[in-house]
Scaffold this motif. Structure first.
Motif, PDB file in Angstrom:
ATOM      1  N   ASN A  23      19.721  18.053 -18.444  1.00  0.00           N
ATOM      2  CA  ASN A  23      19.596  16.604 -18.538  1.00  0.00           C
ATOM      3  C   ASN A  23      18.959  16.249 -19.879  1.00  0.00           C
ATOM      4  OD1 ASN A  23      19.071  13.875 -18.254  1.00  0.00           O
ATOM      5  ND2 ASN A  23      18.206  14.050 -16.197  1.00  0.00           N
ATOM      6  N   ALA A  24      19.661  15.424 -20.651  1.00  0.00           N
ATOM      7  CA  ALA A  24      19.089  14.849 -21.871  1.00  0.00           C
ATOM      8  C   ALA A  24      18.828  13.374 -21.581  1.00  0.00           C
ATOM      9  CB  ALA A  24      20.041  15.019 -23.045  1.00  0.00           C
ATOM     10  N   ALA A  25      17.564  13.048 -21.274  1.00  0.00           N
ATOM     11  CA  ALA A  25      17.205  11.710 -20.793  1.00  0.00           C
ATOM     12  C   ALA A  25      16.688  10.835 -21.932  1.00  0.00           C
ATOM     13  CB  ALA A  25      16.157  11.824 -19.696  1.00  0.00           C
ATOM     14  N   ASN A  26      16.894   9.522 -21.783  1.00  0.00           N
ATOM     15  CA  ASN A  26      16.489   8.590 -22.848  1.00  0.00           C
ATOM     16  C   ASN A  26      15.123   7.957 -22.607  1.00  0.00           C
ATOM     17  OD1 ASN A  26      17.033   6.838 -20.781  1.00  0.00           O
ATOM     18  ND2 ASN A  26      18.627   5.676 -21.856  1.00  0.00           N
ATOM     19  N   SER A  27      14.497   8.266 -21.456  1.00  0.00           N
ATOM     20  CA  SER A  27      13.153   7.773 -21.145  1.00  0.00           C
ATOM     21  C   SER A  27      13.073   6.246 -21.129  1.00  0.00           C
ATOM     22  CB  SER A  27      12.130   8.338 -22.134  1.00  0.00           C
ATOM     23  OG  SER A  27      10.813   8.039 -21.738  1.00  0.00           O
ATOM     24  N   ASP A  28      14.042   5.619 -20.427  1.00  0.00           N
ATOM     25  CA  ASP A  28      14.030   4.149 -20.365  1.00  0.00           C
ATOM     26  C   ASP A  28      13.579   3.628 -19.000  1.00  0.00           C
ATOM     27  OD1 ASP A  28      16.135   4.754 -18.736  1.00  0.00           O
ATOM     28  OD2 ASP A  28      17.593   3.450 -19.715  1.00  0.00           O
ATOM     29  N   SER A  29      12.856   4.437 -18.275  1.00  0.00           N
ATOM     30  CA  SER A  29      12.296   4.046 -16.976  1.00  0.00           C
ATOM     31  C   SER A  29      13.334   3.983 -15.868  1.00  0.00           C
ATOM     32  CB  SER A  29      11.575   2.698 -17.062  1.00  0.00           C
ATOM     33  OG  SER A  29      10.590   2.707 -18.066  1.00  0.00           O
ATOM     34  N   SER A  30      14.531   4.593 -16.106  1.00  0.00           N
ATOM     35  CA  SER A  30      15.546   4.603 -15.063  1.00  0.00           C
ATOM     36  C   SER A  30      16.388   5.867 -15.225  1.00  0.00           C
ATOM     37  CB  SER A  30      16.443   3.369 -15.178  1.00  0.00           C
ATOM     38  OG  SER A  30      17.360   3.502 -16.249  1.00  0.00           O
ATOM     39  N   SER A  31      17.294   6.060 -14.273  1.00  0.00           N
ATOM     40  CA  SER A  31      18.211   7.191 -14.361  1.00  0.00           C
ATOM     41  C   SER A  31      19.510   6.811 -15.063  1.00  0.00           C
ATOM     42  CB  SER A  31      18.519   7.719 -12.946  1.00  0.00           C
ATOM     43  OG  SER A  31      19.123   6.698 -12.165  1.00  0.00           O
ATOM     44  N   ASP A  32      19.531   5.640 -15.684  1.00  0.00           N
ATOM     45  CA  ASP A  32      20.735   5.188 -16.389  1.00  0.00           C
ATOM     46  C   ASP A  32      20.775   5.751 -17.811  1.00  0.00           C
ATOM     47  OD1 ASP A  32      21.439   3.696 -14.177  1.00  0.00           O
ATOM     48  OD2 ASP A  32      20.374   1.902 -14.906  1.00  0.00           O
ATOM     49  N   ASN A  33      21.994   5.897 -18.323  1.00  0.00           N
ATOM     50  CA  ASN A  33      22.229   6.255 -19.722  1.00  0.00           C
ATOM     51  C   ASN A  33      21.652   7.611 -20.118  1.00  0.00           C
ATOM     52  OD1 ASN A  33      23.580   3.741 -20.475  1.00  0.00           O
ATOM     53  ND2 ASN A  33      21.563   2.785 -20.146  1.00  0.00           N
ATOM     54  N   ASP A  34      21.547   8.508 -19.161  1.00  0.00           N
ATOM     55  CA  ASP A  34      21.139   9.891 -19.438  1.00  0.00           C
ATOM     56  C   ASP A  34      22.384  10.775 -19.457  1.00  0.00           C
ATOM     57  OD1 ASP A  34      18.511   8.993 -19.352  1.00  0.00           O
ATOM     58  OD2 ASP A  34      18.320   9.471 -17.212  1.00  0.00           O
ATOM     59  N   LYS A  85      30.043  10.516 -17.338  1.00  0.00           N
ATOM     60  CA  LYS A  85      30.615  11.694 -16.707  1.00  0.00           C
ATOM     61  C   LYS A  85      29.935  12.948 -17.251  1.00  0.00           C
ATOM     62  CE  LYS A  85      35.214   9.787 -15.823  1.00  0.00           C
ATOM     63  NZ  LYS A  85      36.672   9.949 -16.069  1.00  0.00           N
ATOM     64  N   VAL A  86      29.923  14.008 -16.441  1.00  0.00           N
ATOM     65  CA  VAL A  86      29.308  15.261 -16.860  1.00  0.00           C
ATOM     66  C   VAL A  86      30.020  15.795 -18.103  1.00  0.00           C
ATOM     67  CG1 VAL A  86      30.783  16.688 -15.368  1.00  0.00           C
ATOM     68  CG2 VAL A  86      28.527  17.529 -16.051  1.00  0.00           C
ATOM     69  N   ASN A  87      29.235  16.298 -19.042  1.00  0.00           N
ATOM     70  CA  ASN A  87      29.724  16.915 -20.279  1.00  0.00           C
ATOM     71  C   ASN A  87      30.513  15.941 -21.155  1.00  0.00           C
ATOM     72  OD1 ASN A  87      28.667  19.529 -19.687  1.00  0.00           O
ATOM     73  ND2 ASN A  87      30.411  19.902 -18.346  1.00  0.00           N
ATOM     74  N   SER A  88      30.207  14.653 -21.046  1.00  0.00           N
ATOM     75  CA  SER A  88      30.919  13.668 -21.855  1.00  0.00           C
ATOM     76  C   SER A  88      30.137  13.264 -23.107  1.00  0.00           C
ATOM     77  CB  SER A  88      31.228  12.425 -21.027  1.00  0.00           C
ATOM     78  OG  SER A  88      30.034  11.790 -20.593  1.00  0.00           O
ATOM     79  N   GLY A  89      28.911  13.728 -23.229  1.00  0.00           N
ATOM     80  CA  GLY A  89      28.098  13.363 -24.381  1.00  0.00           C
ATOM     81  C   GLY A  89      28.335  14.262 -25.573  1.00  0.00           C
TER      82      GLY A  89
END
Length: 484
Positions: free
Chosen positions: A186-197, A65-69
């Motif tokens: 967006n704080a992305a994890n660079s795992d080749s997908s749009s998941d877990n960002d 969810k947005v702002n959940s990190g």
């Protein structure tokens, strides 16, 4: 972009594109045979900032969810109040210790959801380096909006866990009321997908000096008053829900509040008719006193030179002259009005300069000398009405308006919304219009001395609020901006 890459570099390129997976860029045509992927390392499509009627980046990055990190996106540099054509440096920063690559998108809109001002990209350094940001346009509910966002060159942090972008915003050439800025990061994890960002949103507002009685600088006018009997200023600070009292003035002084140091916070100030002296207590520190006026003069403080600072000024009814001591240097003497006129100064044309104006009760006419648009007049009101000029429709311009004590009616000739009327108040109430809810529009407000109570009709939701604050004989600070 050079597309001649090794297999390893090609994989990295695709990873970056997948990280910011908001619909926008198709790579099918660039790499035949690769399954179509909608993504945006080179910049997201418009309208994902979380602004009104917009989604945010969780439209694609759906894991959290947005702002959940554990991070955030921040907007810094937005002033409490803006001036026309002002060049304002802004920084957007995304923080998240788990982030590997970062992106953002930001927009600025007025009260109607329309584009407000203009974003300006910085010159790449060293030139001719590729830009880290770009501008795109979009439409939301039929209104054009401008967006500033990252490019593929602007997603890699120089410090682990954080990324900032610096650029400039140019304010509109006229005041347009409240401007709201919305940013998604967006704080992305660079795992080749749009998941877990992780996706974060934030917003900030800038007003056109609508908070005329704000002693805490939060963009909302406080319930506040000046007590002539002891020269004490009392205020309920809206940001901290606390009260304060400051002794500054003597019995017989006329309160002349304003932002004399230009920091967006109301300064306590008085005009002492017996001496023709002004005394100003700066919110930024220190105080000053100077001679300007005679005992019979009417103080009409305002920002007549448009520098964001209140100028000392008086209207001399016996001459019909206005004497203005400009904070930028020098003074002006302007003949405008008759001995029986009531001063109704305000910014009627939205150029951030206070306009000289009078209400002539004998004719029910307003005569306004606009600093940008020249002379105009309006037939509005009766001889017994009290002028209550303020910005009631949030467009950054004062509206012609009156309070009718006999019936408790407010009549407003709004510059964008036309004629309006509201019954709010009783005979004996003191009108004190001010922006208490921070939406950039003045709220219809009265102080009832018989009850020592405030009643306010909020422009944001038409809800009624009140406050038990004051004593009979107190002068509401917002009323001090009106010729009493």
């Amino acid at each position: 972009m050079n597309l001649r890459r090794t297999r390893s570099n090609l994989f990295k390129f695709l990873v970056i594109f997948a990280v910011f997976g908001i619909a926008g860029v198709s790579i099918t045509g660039l790499f035949p045979g690769i399954e179509r992927s909608e993504a945006s390392a080179s910049g997201p499509s418009p309208s994902f900032t979380g602004a009104p009627l917009e989604s945010n980046c969780t439209a694609c990055h759906t894991t959290f969810k947005v702002n959940s990190g554990g991070g955030n996106v921040s907007i810094s540099g937005i002033p409490r109040n803006y001036l026309p054509d002002q060049q304002i440096p802004i920084t957007v920063t995304v923080n998240d210790s788990s982030g590997v690559l970062f992106g953002f998108q930001m927009t600025g809109v007025d009260n109607g959801g329309r584009k407000a001002g203009q974003f300006v990209l910085p010159v790449p350094s060293p030139s001719p380096a590729l830009p880290a940001m770009q501008l795109v346009n979009g439409f939301v509910n039929g209104n054009e909006r401008q967006y500033i966002e990252h490019t593929v060159q602007g997603i890699t942090p120089t410090v682990i866990g954080t990324k900032s972008w610096q650029f400039t915003w140019t304010a509109p050439s006229r005041r347009i009321g409240k401007i709201a800025f919305y940013a998604a990061g967006n704080a992305a994890n660079s795992d080749s997908s749009s998941d877990n960002d992780q996706i974060y949103t934030s917003n900030r507002i800038s007003l056109s000096s609508s908070a005329i009685a704000s002693f805490d600088g939060d963009g909302r006018s406080d319930y506040s008053l000046f007590r002539p009997s002891d020269g004490v200023w009392y205020s309920q600070d809206s940001s901290q829900n606390s009260a304060q009292g400051v002794q500054f003035g003597l019995n017989g002084d006329i309160p002349t509040p304003g932002d004399y140091d230009g920091d967006g916070i109301t300064d306590r100030a008085v005009f002492r008719p017996s001496e023709g002296l002004w005394y100003v207590l700066f919110s930024s520190g220190g105080y000053t006193g100077f001679s300007w006026g005679l005992a019979s003069d009417v103080p009409v403080a305002g920002d007549y030179d448009g520098d964001g600072k209140t100028d000392a000024a008086i209207f001399r009814p016996s001459e019909g002259n206005w004497y203005i001591l400009r904070s930028t240097g020098g003074y002006d003497v302007i003949n405008w009005g008759l001995a029986t006129d009531i001063a109704v100064h305000g910014d009627y044309d939205g150029d951030a300069k206070t306009d000289i104006a009078v209400f002539r009760p004998s004719e029910g006419l307003w005569y306004i000398l606009r600093s940008a648009d020249g002379f105009t007049y309006a037939h509005f009101g009766l001889a017994t009405d009290l002028p209550v000029q303020a910005d009631y429709d949030g467009d950054g311009r004062h509206d012609v308006a009156i309070f009718r004590p006999s019936s408790g009616e407010w009549w407003m000739l709004r510059s964008t919304q036309g004629l309006g009327a509201v019954q709010f108040g009783l005979t004996g109430d003191i009108p004190a219009p001010a922006d208490h809810d921070g939406d950039g529009s003045a709220d219809i407000t009265v102080y009832r001395p018989s009850e020592s109570f405030w009643y306010s009709l909020k422009s944001s939701d038409l809800g009624v609020t009140g406050s038990d604050w004051g004593l009979p004989g107190d002068i509401p600070v917002a009323n001090a901006y009106l010729d009493r």
